[in-house]
Write a protein that holds these residues in place. Structure first.
Motif, PDB file in Angstrom:
ATOM      1  N   GLN A 148       6.339   9.810  -7.405  1.00 28.85           N
ATOM      2  CA  GLN A 148       5.217   9.152  -8.112  1.00 28.85           C
ATOM      3  C   GLN A 148       5.195   9.544  -9.584  1.00 28.85           C
ATOM      4  OE1 GLN A 148       2.196  10.594  -5.460  1.00 28.85           O
ATOM      5  NE2 GLN A 148       2.050   8.652  -4.341  1.00 28.85           N
TER       6      GLN A 148
ATOM      7  N   GLU B 106       5.226  13.043  -4.180  1.00 28.43           N
ATOM      8  CA  GLU B 106       4.508  13.325  -5.423  1.00 28.43           C
ATOM      9  C   GLU B 106       5.474  13.321  -6.623  1.00 28.43           C
ATOM     10  OE1 GLU B 106       2.944  17.253  -5.656  1.00 28.43           O
ATOM     11  OE2 GLU B 106       1.613  16.757  -7.321  1.00 28.43           O
TER      12      GLU B 106
ATOM     13  N   HIS C 256       5.791   6.938 -12.748  1.00 27.98           N
ATOM     14  CA  HIS C 256       4.366   6.818 -13.078  1.00 27.98           C
ATOM     15  C   HIS C 256       4.049   5.551 -13.881  1.00 27.98           C
ATOM     16  CE1 HIS C 256       4.653   8.077 -17.341  1.00 27.98           C
ATOM     17  NE2 HIS C 256       5.712   8.717 -16.910  1.00 27.98           N
TER      18      HIS C 256
ATOM     19  N   CYS D  95       8.214   4.591  -4.140  1.00 31.71           N
ATOM     20  CA  CYS D  95       8.107   6.056  -4.091  1.00 31.71           C
ATOM     21  C   CYS D  95       8.466   6.585  -2.707  1.00 31.71           C
ATOM     22  CB  CYS D  95       6.718   6.506  -4.526  1.00 31.71           C
ATOM     23  SG  CYS D  95       6.411   6.131  -6.268  1.00 31.71           S
TER      24      CYS D  95
ATOM     25  N   ASN E 296       4.212   1.882  -4.227  1.00 32.52           N
ATOM     26  CA  ASN E 296       4.133   2.789  -3.087  1.00 32.52           C
ATOM     27  C   ASN E 296       5.435   2.784  -2.276  1.00 32.52           C
ATOM     28  OD1 ASN E 296       2.561   4.682  -1.548  1.00 32.52           O
ATOM     29  ND2 ASN E 296       2.492   3.114   0.066  1.00 32.52           N
TER      30      ASN E 296
ATOM     31  N   LYS F  68       2.914   2.485 -11.784  1.00 31.33           N
ATOM     32  CA  LYS F  68       1.920   2.709 -10.719  1.00 31.33           C
ATOM     33  C   LYS F  68       1.008   1.520 -10.441  1.00 31.33           C
ATOM     34  CE  LYS F  68      -1.401   5.529 -13.353  1.00 31.33           C
ATOM     35  NZ  LYS F  68      -0.619   5.710 -14.600  1.00 31.33           N
TER      36      LYS F  68
END
Ligand code: GDP
Ligand code: MG
Length: 162
Positions: free
Chosen positions: A57, A54, A61, A73, A70, A64
């Motif tokens: 992410q 988290e 950001h 991260c 993905n 994204k």
């Protein structure tokens, strides 16, 4: 002299720099820190952390929508990261110069990625790309009390105010 000191204070900046899990695992911590230190920038915060997914992410950001988001991260949260705040005149922009282009195949020799990395998925280091992101990233990774304010003895020599 006072004017020089005031101008110096006005140009002081802070940037967020992180040695990513690949840089830590490859034993590049001291090599990378020494490049910022020898330049004359000042370390004002440092810690070793394994960021949560988290947290990664939040950090990335603005990427994204990208297909690699993905995996990126997952990678950032896969192991220890050395999170730092460096301070100095022009440190945000010059820090990016020390780091080199995002793709190590395009980074100039002499830069961290140019000298120490080969592939974009293993480019060893993160650095804030502007004043706003620097502020946001420092706030994301550090509490205000984790930043140390001090004057280094070398500063007057580094900035030509001796
Ligand atoms: P940076 O500011 O130079 O780190 O680059 P960006 O902010 O554009 O991207 C953040 C990180 O995402 C990069 O350092 C790479 O680790 C990764 N990245 C960027 N572009 C790509 C890409 O095209 N493919 C993959 N696999 N990773 C990428
Ligand atoms: Mg970036």
């Amino acid at each position: 002299m006072l004017q020089e000191q005031e101008a110096h204070a006005a140009q002081m900046e802070q940037t967020f720099i992180a040695i990513k899990p690949d840089g830590v695992q490859r034993g590049l911590i001291s090599e990378i820190i020494s490049r910022f230190e020898r330049k004359g920038f000042k370390l004002v915060a440092i810690k070793v952390v394994v960021p949560s997914k988290e947290h990664a992410q939040k950090h990335y950001h603005d990427l994204k929508e990208r297909p690699f988001f993905n995996g990126l991260c997952d990678f950032l949260s896969s192991g220890p990261v050395v999170a730092m705040v460096w301070e100095g005149e022009g440190v945000i922009k010059y820090g990016r110069k020390l780091i080199g282009a995002t793709d190590p195949q395009k980074s100039e020799p002499g830069t961290i990625r140019g000298d120490l990395a080969v592939a974009i998925g293993g480019n060893v280091i993160h650095g804030s790309d502007g004043p706003e992101t620097a502020k946001d990233e420092i706030n994301l990774w550090f509490k205000p009390e984790e930043l140390v304010s001090y004057t280094s003895n070398a500063e007057k020599w580094i900035y030509g105010m001796a």
